[in-house]
Design a protein around this motif. Structure first.
Motif, PDB file in Angstrom:
ATOM      1  N   SER A 184       0.921  -1.334   0.023  1.00  0.00           N
ATOM      2  CA  SER A 184       0.083  -0.039  -0.160  1.00  0.00           C
ATOM      3  C   SER A 184       0.896   1.335  -0.019  1.00  0.00           C
ATOM      4  CB  SER A 184      -0.809   0.160   1.339  1.00  0.00           C
ATOM      5  OG  SER A 184      -0.011   0.008   2.400  1.00  0.00           O
ATOM      6  N   LYS A 185       0.474   2.317  -0.584  1.00  0.00           N
ATOM      7  CA  LYS A 185       1.504   3.503  -0.907  1.00  0.00           C
ATOM      8  C   LYS A 185       0.438   4.799  -0.356  1.00  0.00           C
ATOM      9  CE  LYS A 185       3.518   6.066  -4.618  1.00  0.00           C
ATOM     10  NZ  LYS A 185       3.772   5.835  -5.959  1.00  0.00           N
ATOM     11  N   SER A 186       0.842   5.510   0.398  1.00  0.00           N
ATOM     12  CA  SER A 186       0.380   6.888   0.653  1.00  0.00           C
ATOM     13  C   SER A 186       1.363   8.091   1.144  1.00  0.00           C
ATOM     14  CB  SER A 186      -0.299   6.424   1.957  1.00  0.00           C
ATOM     15  OG  SER A 186       0.336   6.181   3.174  1.00  0.00           O
ATOM     16  N   ASN A 187       0.927   9.333   0.561  1.00  0.00           N
ATOM     17  CA  ASN A 187       1.595  10.439   0.608  1.00  0.00           C
ATOM     18  C   ASN A 187       1.216  11.032   2.113  1.00  0.00           C
ATOM     19  OD1 ASN A 187       3.027  10.382  -1.742  1.00  0.00           O
ATOM     20  ND2 ASN A 187       0.839  11.004  -2.677  1.00  0.00           N
ATOM     21  N   ILE A 188       2.355  11.222   2.892  1.00  0.00           N
ATOM     22  CA  ILE A 188       2.225  11.813   4.416  1.00  0.00           C
ATOM     23  C   ILE A 188       3.082  12.972   4.562  1.00  0.00           C
ATOM     24  CG2 ILE A 188       2.333  11.311   6.721  1.00  0.00           C
ATOM     25  CD1 ILE A 188       1.926   8.364   6.161  1.00  0.00           C
ATOM     26  N   SER A 189       2.548  13.856   5.193  1.00  0.00           N
ATOM     27  CA  SER A 189       3.434  14.992   5.712  1.00  0.00           C
ATOM     28  C   SER A 189       3.808  14.908   7.059  1.00  0.00           C
ATOM     29  CB  SER A 189       2.967  16.507   5.453  1.00  0.00           C
ATOM     30  OG  SER A 189       3.546  17.522   5.569  1.00  0.00           O
ATOM     31  N   LEU A 190       4.907  15.048   7.552  1.00  0.00           N
ATOM     32  CA  LEU A 190       5.233  14.773   9.029  1.00  0.00           C
ATOM     33  C   LEU A 190       5.743  15.881   9.706  1.00  0.00           C
ATOM     34  CD1 LEU A 190       7.129  11.121   8.629  1.00  0.00           C
ATOM     35  CD2 LEU A 190       4.671  11.613   9.471  1.00  0.00           C
ATOM     36  N   ASP A 191       5.130  16.154  11.090  1.00  0.00           N
ATOM     37  CA  ASP A 191       5.792  17.237  11.651  1.00  0.00           C
ATOM     38  C   ASP A 191       6.628  16.867  12.946  1.00  0.00           C
ATOM     39  OD1 ASP A 191       6.214  19.393  13.630  1.00  0.00           O
ATOM     40  OD2 ASP A 191       3.835  19.873  13.770  1.00  0.00           O
ATOM     41  N   GLN A 192       8.047  17.191  12.602  1.00  0.00           N
ATOM     42  CA  GLN A 192       9.001  16.863  13.413  1.00  0.00           C
ATOM     43  C   GLN A 192       8.745  16.809  14.970  1.00  0.00           C
ATOM     44  OE1 GLN A 192      12.595  15.725  12.884  1.00  0.00           O
ATOM     45  NE2 GLN A 192      13.315  17.016  11.172  1.00  0.00           N
ATOM     46  N   GLU A 193       8.216  17.819  15.310  1.00  0.00           N
ATOM     47  CA  GLU A 193       7.897  17.949  16.799  1.00  0.00           C
ATOM     48  C   GLU A 193       6.912  16.902  17.350  1.00  0.00           C
ATOM     49  OE1 GLU A 193       6.551  21.772  17.979  1.00  0.00           O
ATOM     50  OE2 GLU A 193       8.362  22.850  17.417  1.00  0.00           O
ATOM     51  N   LYS A 194       6.261  16.385  16.482  1.00  0.00           N
ATOM     52  CA  LYS A 194       5.189  15.323  16.781  1.00  0.00           C
ATOM     53  C   LYS A 194       5.700  13.638  16.707  1.00  0.00           C
ATOM     54  CE  LYS A 194       1.135  18.056  15.819  1.00  0.00           C
ATOM     55  NZ  LYS A 194      -0.236  18.128  15.086  1.00  0.00           N
ATOM     56  N   LEU A 195       6.843  13.716  16.234  1.00  0.00           N
ATOM     57  CA  LEU A 195       7.502  12.455  15.842  1.00  0.00           C
ATOM     58  C   LEU A 195       8.314  12.063  17.249  1.00  0.00           C
ATOM     59  CD1 LEU A 195       9.077  12.976  12.470  1.00  0.00           C
ATOM     60  CD2 LEU A 195       6.684  11.703  13.154  1.00  0.00           C
ATOM     61  N   ASN A 196       8.390  10.536  17.509  1.00  0.00           N
ATOM     62  CA  ASN A 196       9.213   9.979  18.579  1.00  0.00           C
ATOM     63  C   ASN A 196      10.695  10.005  18.081  1.00  0.00           C
ATOM     64  OD1 ASN A 196       9.871   7.619  17.066  1.00  0.00           O
ATOM     65  ND2 ASN A 196       8.131   6.674  17.598  1.00  0.00           N
ATOM     66  N   SER A 197      11.618   9.914  19.171  1.00  0.00           N
ATOM     67  CA  SER A 197      12.951  10.002  18.811  1.00  0.00           C
ATOM     68  C   SER A 197      13.429   9.107  17.823  1.00  0.00           C
ATOM     69  CB  SER A 197      13.835  10.072  20.255  1.00  0.00           C
ATOM     70  OG  SER A 197      13.538   8.706  20.762  1.00  0.00           O
ATOM     71  N   GLN A 198      12.892   7.946  17.831  1.00  0.00           N
ATOM     72  CA  GLN A 198      13.523   6.987  16.854  1.00  0.00           C
ATOM     73  C   GLN A 198      13.280   7.524  15.525  1.00  0.00           C
ATOM     74  OE1 GLN A 198      11.618   3.200  17.246  1.00  0.00           O
ATOM     75  NE2 GLN A 198      12.878   2.358  15.704  1.00  0.00           N
ATOM     76  N   MET A 199      11.959   7.836  15.082  1.00  0.00           N
ATOM     77  CA  MET A 199      11.605   8.313  13.699  1.00  0.00           C
ATOM     78  C   MET A 199      12.276   9.576  13.435  1.00  0.00           C
ATOM     79  SD  MET A 199       9.736   7.441  11.021  1.00  0.00           S
ATOM     80  CE  MET A 199       9.192   6.213  11.851  1.00  0.00           C
ATOM     81  N   ARG A 200      12.406  10.411  14.306  1.00  0.00           N
ATOM     82  CA  ARG A 200      13.238  11.633  13.906  1.00  0.00           C
ATOM     83  C   ARG A 200      14.664  11.188  13.680  1.00  0.00           C
ATOM     84  NH1 ARG A 200      10.853  14.046  18.505  1.00  0.00           N
ATOM     85  NH2 ARG A 200      12.752  13.798  19.840  1.00  0.00           N
ATOM     86  N   PHE A 201      15.389  10.563  14.237  1.00  0.00           N
ATOM     87  CA  PHE A 201      16.695  10.074  14.071  1.00  0.00           C
ATOM     88  C   PHE A 201      16.568   9.436  12.571  1.00  0.00           C
ATOM     89  CE2 PHE A 201      19.854   6.762  13.830  1.00  0.00           C
ATOM     90  CZ  PHE A 201      21.160   7.413  14.239  1.00  0.00           C
ATOM     91  N   LEU A 202      15.840   8.455  12.159  1.00  0.00           N
ATOM     92  CA  LEU A 202      15.751   7.951  11.080  1.00  0.00           C
ATOM     93  C   LEU A 202      15.503   8.976   9.787  1.00  0.00           C
ATOM     94  CD1 LEU A 202      13.590   4.578  11.365  1.00  0.00           C
ATOM     95  CD2 LEU A 202      16.063   4.837  10.899  1.00  0.00           C
TER      96      LEU A 202
END
Length: 274
Positions: A184-202
């Motif tokens: 499955s494929k989807s376009n997403i816009s991510l707000d850095q402040e709302k991401l956990n530390s693991q996802m921010r690092f990646l």
């Protein structure tokens, strides 16, 4: 005649092998062969002079490690990794799982960490009392002049690919144009402040038009294709001053080591054989 020709060929091969393995120079009783030099020239794409110089440096470095009785064990490695994990807002277990996803050969990553610790231990012995410690004022000056090094994007646009079949995602990573009904494929816009530390690092470690490692989420495999990084968020001085201190001290250590090894070469017993 055939027997004689075979003998001549065998003799030539043995002579050539001997020449390849022949000692080119000796550094404090440690030999460096012609093969070592040729291999370094090919692998590092450098001239013979540069290859010889780097091999001499490495020989002197290894000899210093032995002389100073410097060793690194698994506890040293884990303590070092814990510090890296903490600086990225993660515990050791989470950080290791991220690294294993990012690097295909985790053992090679740990080996690199081990070498880094060896170097830091050696530097600690050599520069003790000989290196000026960076002050708070030094840190602020560096921060002011290099703010571009301490910025992150406010939002990151990605294409999320998800599947219960990990192999299908590997195919997508090799060719994003691949069409697979299992993905499955989807376009997403991510707000850095709302991401956990693991996802921010990646995401911060992934360049535009590149994929993140494949991770697991909601009982399926997921990889993100970073398409755009928007907005600029400058990290506060208090949040990065420890990293700045490390950068400044590493630069001072490198300069000290460069001078130290140049002096060491002058006193080392280096014999050129051929």
């Amino acid at each position: 005649m055939k027997k004689l020709l075979g003998t001549l060929l065998l003799s030539t091969t043995i002579s050539f092998a001997g020449l390849v393995d022949a000692v080119a120079l000796v550094v404090n009783d440690e030999p460096i062969t012609l093969y070592d030099i040729d291999k370094r020239m090919v692998e590092s794409k450098v001239s013979k002079k540069e290859a010889v110089s780097s091999l001499i440096d490495e020989a002197l470095y290894e000899q210093l490690l032995q002389e100073k009785n410097i060793s690194v064990d698994i506890f040293d490695v884990n303590n070092y990794l814990e510090k890296i994990a903490a600086s990225n807002g993660m515990d050791l277990y989470t950080f290791k799982s991220v690294v294993k996803q990012k690097y295909k050969n985790y053992d090679a990553y740990e080996d690199e960490i081990r070498k880094r610790i060896q170097r830091e231990k050696l530097i600690g012995q050599l520069v003790r009392g000989n290196l000026k410690i960076a002050t708070q004022e030094d840190l602020k000056i560096y921060y002011k002049n290099n703010k571009n090094q301490f910025t992150t994007a406010k939002t990151i646009d990605v294409v999320q690919y998800a599947s219960k079949n990990k192999k299908a995602l590997l195919e997508i990573q090799n060719n994003p144009m691949t069409v697979n009904n299992e993905v499955s494929k989807s376009n997403i816009s991510l707000d850095q402040e709302k991401l956990n530390s693991q996802m921010r690092f990646l995401l911060n470690d992934t360049k535009i038009n590149q994929f993140t490692p494949i991770i697991t989420a909601d009982k399926q495999y997921v990889t993100l294709l970073v398409t755009q990084k928007k907005g600029v968020n400058t990290l506060a001085f208090e949040d990065v001053k420890d990293k700045i201190f490390t950068v400044l001290m590493q630069k001072r250590e490198q300069n000290f080591l460069k001078e130290y090894f140049e002096k060491l070469k002058l006193t080392a017993n280096i014999k050129v054989v051929r």
